[in-house]
Every structure is written in structure tokens, then in C-alpha cells.
Write a protein that holds these residues in place. Structure first.
Motif, PDB file in Angstrom:
ATOM      1  N   GLU A  10     -19.283  69.904  85.202  1.00 40.24           N
ATOM      2  CA  GLU A  10     -19.286  69.402  83.819  1.00 40.24           C
ATOM      3  C   GLU A  10     -18.806  70.468  82.844  1.00 40.24           C
ATOM      4  OE1 GLU A  10     -22.975  66.192  84.164  1.00 40.24           O
ATOM      5  OE2 GLU A  10     -23.373  68.289  83.638  1.00 40.24           O
ATOM      6  N   ARG A  37     -15.053  70.904  83.222  1.00 36.14           N
ATOM      7  CA  ARG A  37     -14.319  69.809  82.601  1.00 36.14           C
ATOM      8  C   ARG A  37     -14.370  69.925  81.083  1.00 36.14           C
ATOM      9  NH1 ARG A  37     -10.196  67.160  81.670  1.00 36.14           N
ATOM     10  NH2 ARG A  37     -10.417  64.958  81.077  1.00 36.14           N
ATOM     11  N   ALA A  38     -15.498  70.336  80.541  1.00 34.98           N
ATOM     12  CA  ALA A  38     -15.607  70.513  79.102  1.00 34.98           C
ATOM     13  C   ALA A  38     -14.672  71.622  78.622  1.00 34.98           C
ATOM     14  CB  ALA A  38     -17.050  70.828  78.717  1.00 34.98           C
ATOM     15  N   ARG A  39     -14.586  72.721  79.371  1.00 34.47           N
ATOM     16  CA  ARG A  39     -13.664  73.807  78.988  1.00 34.47           C
ATOM     17  C   ARG A  39     -12.225  73.308  78.987  1.00 34.47           C
ATOM     18  NH1 ARG A  39     -16.837  76.585  82.941  1.00 34.47           N
ATOM     19  NH2 ARG A  39     -18.542  77.742  81.943  1.00 34.47           N
ATOM     20  N   TYR A  98     -26.653  71.333  82.813  1.00 31.20           N
ATOM     21  CA  TYR A  98     -25.250  71.028  83.014  1.00 31.20           C
ATOM     22  C   TYR A  98     -24.813  71.525  84.386  1.00 31.20           C
ATOM     23  CZ  TYR A  98     -25.666  70.716  77.950  1.00 31.20           C
ATOM     24  OH  TYR A  98     -26.076  70.400  76.683  1.00 31.20           O
ATOM     25  N   ALA A 109     -17.070  68.637  73.437  1.00 29.62           N
ATOM     26  CA  ALA A 109     -16.424  68.223  74.689  1.00 29.62           C
ATOM     27  C   ALA A 109     -17.436  67.633  75.666  1.00 29.62           C
ATOM     28  CB  ALA A 109     -15.703  69.408  75.317  1.00 29.62           C
ATOM     29  N   LEU A 110     -18.634  68.209  75.730  1.00 27.51           N
ATOM     30  CA  LEU A 110     -19.658  67.692  76.642  1.00 27.51           C
ATOM     31  C   LEU A 110     -20.094  66.286  76.254  1.00 27.51           C
ATOM     32  CD1 LEU A 110     -21.760  70.933  77.195  1.00 27.51           C
ATOM     33  CD2 LEU A 110     -20.690  69.569  79.009  1.00 27.51           C
ATOM     34  N   ASP A 111     -20.036  65.952  74.964  1.00 14.73           N
ATOM     35  CA  ASP A 111     -20.317  64.578  74.564  1.00 14.73           C
ATOM     36  C   ASP A 111     -19.415  63.604  75.328  1.00 14.73           C
ATOM     37  OD1 ASP A 111     -22.437  64.835  72.839  1.00 14.73           O
ATOM     38  OD2 ASP A 111     -21.233  64.776  71.011  1.00 14.73           O
ATOM     39  N   GLU A 112     -18.154  63.942  75.420  1.00 19.73           N
ATOM     40  CA  GLU A 112     -17.206  63.071  76.123  1.00 19.73           C
ATOM     41  C   GLU A 112     -17.438  63.108  77.630  1.00 19.73           C
ATOM     42  OE1 GLU A 112     -12.387  62.587  76.753  1.00 19.73           O
ATOM     43  OE2 GLU A 112     -13.166  63.122  74.773  1.00 19.73           O
ATOM     44  N   VAL A 113     -17.614  64.291  78.179  1.00 22.52           N
ATOM     45  CA  VAL A 113     -17.792  64.430  79.626  1.00 22.52           C
ATOM     46  C   VAL A 113     -19.022  63.661  80.106  1.00 22.52           C
ATOM     47  CG1 VAL A 113     -18.341  66.081  81.472  1.00 22.52           C
ATOM     48  CG2 VAL A 113     -16.588  66.635  79.771  1.00 22.52           C
ATOM     49  N   MET A 127     -17.685  73.319  72.770  1.00 21.58           N
ATOM     50  CA  MET A 127     -18.094  72.880  74.107  1.00 21.58           C
ATOM     51  C   MET A 127     -19.049  71.703  74.011  1.00 21.58           C
ATOM     52  SD  MET A 127     -16.930  74.320  76.921  1.00 21.58           S
ATOM     53  CE  MET A 127     -18.279  74.344  78.130  1.00 21.58           C
ATOM     54  N   HIS A 128     -19.926  71.716  73.018  1.00 21.60           N
ATOM     55  CA  HIS A 128     -20.844  70.594  72.859  1.00 21.60           C
ATOM     56  C   HIS A 128     -20.084  69.313  72.505  1.00 21.60           C
ATOM     57  CE1 HIS A 128     -24.707  72.477  73.448  1.00 21.60           C
ATOM     58  NE2 HIS A 128     -24.385  73.468  72.626  1.00 21.60           N
TER      59      HIS A 128
END
Length: 349
Positions: free
Chosen positions: A327, A330-332, A323, A116-120, A113-114
């Protein structure tokens, strides 16, 4: 128009410029730097006067280098740093003090998830939907995070990873593999608008974006230095490695992982780490732990993270953030559609 740039480890450069018909006019450079001989300042100003406003920092720096005689000494600044100050005067670049940063304290999530959160979050920063953001990672399961251009086959012993219950995820930035068990390292991500590193080469942007954490490390008793291209070290060896991703939409992701207390024996089984890499990581024996942050500070991991966040908040305009549900959703989605897919994870043979 006026712009300023503080050279990492050097001096402040200020530039006052006017613009006529799309070109620089009446350029005046000043600062607390040293320049010999004294009258070289006139040549420096003249070198960029008349340059198009579209010239980037490197082009402006090249014009200055070409105009100054070989016996001129620039101490505490460079031709490129003058170009950056001029770009800031033109409104093409921003500084740390031009922004208010969101700071997100550690939240325990699946490590994928982290990634993915970098991209989001980076894409949100690029669109202006979220301000520049510093966020600290915390995670609940072990993982190897490989760089965007690394090969799983070359970097990971998959049988050993499966035996130890360690997953594999590819991140969006380059660089090397991160061996991440809960509690064994300190990781943060900094997502900023591209204007903050406008005019900086990739190498200089690493040093520039790492400057704040040098002060934070000093706060916890570590005298650190930047080691090109992307490492942070103390006199006792490497502490951390950084990686970056620049988005065409206008954001830069910069993240850093510091070894807190890593099981080197297990890491040596899971990662295909050669002797040079082992030396780079400060490992002499596969039976010991890699613990530069723990041994050099004597502090708990959580206390170090708190000290880092406090240092950042003390030096820049910040607001506490978290978060959003959107967000996280979207990360999931990205974890399911991209970061857990074989196509993404094994995109490099």
C-alpha cells in the motif's frame, strides 16, 4: 428476509419481506417509531408490496409517500428510511454491525501520502482486498489540500505559500481547502463499501457516516450536531468539515478534518479566504488562532485522537491494523505520478 435501519437522530425501522417472481411480497414493517393514525401501517405495507426488487430506497419511499394520505404523521422515521430497511432485507445494503473494521492509528507521513492512501485503500475496500477502514492522519510538513474541483489560483496565494514553505496538493474528494500544519488539526478517513450507504442520498450519507464521531465528541465533552451538507458544529461554532468520494467500483471515502489549533493569521495569508469563509470558520480576527477542539476540550491532540479511536472500537467490531508495504509503495507511486504532478494539481484553471 429481514433488514433494519436506525434513522440518525430517530427511530429503528425493521422490514420483513418475501420475494415472488422478482417482486416484493408479504411486506411487514415494524419498529419503535410513531405512526398516526394506527391503521396507516397497513397502507404503508401495501404501498411497497408488488414493487420490483430492483427498486431503490428512493423509489420505495416515493411509493409510500404517494400512498399515504396527507393527514398521516410519521414520527422518528421517513418513507425513505423504510426503503433502506427493505433494501437491507434484500441484501442490497449493509449496516455497521455487518462489518469488522480495520483501525489504523496515526502514522507520521508526508501529507501527500495520506491523500494518495485515500485512493489506494478505498480501491482495496471496493475490491474486498481490505475490510472497511478507519485511519487517522499524522504528517510531518505543512500543506494546503484543495478539493477535487477547486482552482489553485482562486484558493491559494502561491507566493505566500512558498514564503511559508507550504505545499499544495489536490485530493480526490470535493469540498474546500484544508490548511494543514503538523499538529494543527485532527483528520481521519473512513473507507467503506458502498453497501453501507445503499439507498442514502449524498446529504444523508454525510450525516450517517458522521454519527459515530458525534458520540466520540460527547466523550471528550463536546455536544455536537450535524449541519448540512458537510459540517459538524457545537453551540460555539463550526468544529469540522467533511468530504466524500464515491467510487464506481463500490466504495465510499468519507474524511473529516477538525480544527485543533490553527494559526489563523498564516492561514489568512495563504488561503484566499473571503469574509463569509472566515465567518464560517469562526474567525473574527486574523491575529487569533482557531482552536475549537483544544479550547473546548482542554485536551492534547493525541489524547483526543485516542478517545475517538477508543469510542469507535467500543461500538463496532474492529481489528488493529497498519499499512502494508504494498500500500505504501502504491501510494508513493501515486504521489509521483499523480498527486505531485502539475496536470493533476492544476486540472481546474
Amino acid at each position: 428476509m429481514r433488514g433494519e435501519y436506525k434513522v440518525p437522530g430517530g427511530k429503528l425501522v425493521a422490514a420483513e419481506v418475501d420475494v415472488d417472481d422478482g417482486r416484493l411480497s408479504r411486506v411487514h414493517v415494524s419498529g419503535d417509531f410513531f405512526l398516526e393514525p394506527d391503521d396507516a401501517l397497513e397502507d404503508l405495507n401495501a404501498a411497497v408490496t408488488g414493487m420490483p426488487v430492483t427498486a431503490d430506497a428512493a423509489q420505495l419511499g416515493q411509493a409510500i409517500s404517494g400512498a399515504l394520505s396527507p393527514d398521516v404523521s410519521m414520527i422518528g422515521f421517513t418513507p425513505e428510511s423504510v426503503g433502506i430497511a427493505i433494501r437491507r432485507a434484500l441484501g442490497r445494503a449493509t449496516g455497521w454491525q455487518d462489518h469488522t473494521f480495520d483501525v489504523i492509528d496515526p502514522a507520521v507521513l508526508d501529507p501527500a501520502m495520506h491523500v494518495a492512501l485515500d485512493e489506494v485503500i478505498s480501491r482495496e475496500v471496493a475490491l474486498g482486498e481490505r475490510p472497511p477502514t478507519l485511519r487517522f492522519w499524522d504528517w510531518d510538513s505543512p500543506l494546503v489540500v484543495i478539493g477535487s474541483f477547486q482552482s489553485v489560483r482562486n484558493e491559494v496565494d502561491e507566493a505566500a505559500a512558498e514564503r511559508h514553505g507550504i505545499g499544495i496538493v489536490r485530493r480526490i474528494s470535493g469540498g474546500g481547502a484544508m490548511f494543514m500544519e503538523p499538529g494543527n488539526c485532527i483528520t481521519y478517513s473512513l473507507a467503506v463499501p458502498a453497501s453501507l450507504v445503499e439507498g442514502l442520498s449524498f446529504e444523508r450519507s454525510y450525516e450517517f457516516l458522521d454519527q459515530w464521531v458525534m458520540g466520540a465528541l460527547a466523550d471528550v465533552g463536546i455536544t455536537a450536531r450535524y449541519v448540512p451538507l458537510n459540517d459538524i458544529a457545537s453551540d460555539k461554532g463550526k468544529i469540522a468539515g467533511a468530504a466524500q468520494k464515491r467510487f464506481a467500483s463500490g466504495a465510499v471515502l468519507h474524511h473529516v478534518t477538525m480544527a485543533y489549533d490553527i494559526d489563523a493569521e498564516k492561514m489568512g495569508q495563504v488561503l484566499r479566504v473571503g469574509k463569509e469563509k472566515l465567518s464560517d470558520k469562526g474567525i473574527r480576527s486574523a491575529a487569533k488562532r482557531v482552536d475549537p477542539m483544544r479550547s473546548q476540550t482542554g485536551m492534547a491532540r493525541a489524547d483526543i485522537i485516542d478517545a475517538f479511536a477508543a469510542h469507535f472500537r467500543a461500538h463496532y467490531a474492529t481489528r488493529d491494523a497498519d499499512y502494508t508495504e504494498a500500500e505504501l509503495a502504491r501510494a508513493r507511486e501515486l504521489v509521483d505520478s499523480k498527486f505531485s504532478s502539475r496536470e493533476w494539481t492544476r486540472r481546474v484553471p
